[in-house]
Design a protein around this motif. Structure first.
Motif, PDB file in Angstrom:
ATOM      1  N   TRP A  10      22.725  28.362  48.486  1.00  0.00           N
ATOM      2  CA  TRP A  10      21.354  28.016  48.865  1.00  0.00           C
ATOM      3  C   TRP A  10      20.446  29.247  48.956  1.00  0.00           C
ATOM      4  CZ3 TRP A  10      19.680  29.120  54.102  1.00  0.00           C
ATOM      5  CH2 TRP A  10      20.672  29.682  54.905  1.00  0.00           C
ATOM      6  N   GLN A  42      24.028  15.323  56.346  1.00  0.00           N
ATOM      7  CA  GLN A  42      23.009  15.739  55.376  1.00  0.00           C
ATOM      8  C   GLN A  42      21.975  14.629  55.262  1.00  0.00           C
ATOM      9  OE1 GLN A  42      24.240  16.308  51.236  1.00  0.00           O
ATOM     10  NE2 GLN A  42      22.784  17.987  51.073  1.00  0.00           N
ATOM     11  N   THR A  46      17.749  18.347  56.425  1.00  0.00           N
ATOM     12  CA  THR A  46      18.735  19.291  56.937  1.00  0.00           C
ATOM     13  C   THR A  46      20.143  18.954  56.466  1.00  0.00           C
ATOM     14  OG1 THR A  46      17.404  19.461  58.954  1.00  0.00           O
ATOM     15  CG2 THR A  46      19.621  20.374  59.052  1.00  0.00           C
ATOM     16  N   THR A  47      20.894  19.995  56.097  1.00  0.00           N
ATOM     17  CA  THR A  47      22.322  19.883  55.818  1.00  0.00           C
ATOM     18  C   THR A  47      23.045  20.702  56.881  1.00  0.00           C
ATOM     19  OG1 THR A  47      21.946  19.598  53.457  1.00  0.00           O
ATOM     20  CG2 THR A  47      24.132  20.379  54.117  1.00  0.00           C
ATOM     21  N   THR A  67      17.775  21.298  53.379  1.00  0.00           N
ATOM     22  CA  THR A  67      18.326  20.590  52.224  1.00  0.00           C
ATOM     23  C   THR A  67      17.584  20.947  50.940  1.00  0.00           C
ATOM     24  OG1 THR A  67      19.117  18.807  53.637  1.00  0.00           O
ATOM     25  CG2 THR A  67      18.851  18.290  51.303  1.00  0.00           C
TER      26      THR A  67
END
Length: 82
Positions: A10, A42, A46-47, A67
């Protein structure tokens, strides 16, 4: 029961202090991180991953990743039972 172990690649923010012209700024790049952990949740915002899991169904060292910043999520092979 433990969740899937994943590697999340990421983009994260990166801060550059100082004074720069446009040419120098154009060379600045986002940081790309690879984070390993149990995929807890997830959604579109947001993850959530956690680095550790115990036998009481608790997690430790939780990371929240935007995310929209995720480049990839790869499921890792489970470790053999001991």
């Amino acid at each position: 029961m433990a969740k899937d172990m994943v590697m999340v690649k990421w983009h994260d923010a990166k801060f550059f202090s100082g004074t720069y012209n446009e040419k120098a700024i154009s060379g600045h790049k986002m940081a790309v991180f690879e984070s390993l952990g149990y995929l807890i949740a997830q959604d579109g915002t947001t993850t959530v991953i956690a680095a550790e899991h115990n036998d009481q169904e608790e997690y430790r060292d939780v990371t929240l990743i935007p995310t929209g910043s995720i480049l990839s999520i790869n499921k890792l092979a489970p470790s053999p039972s001991v």
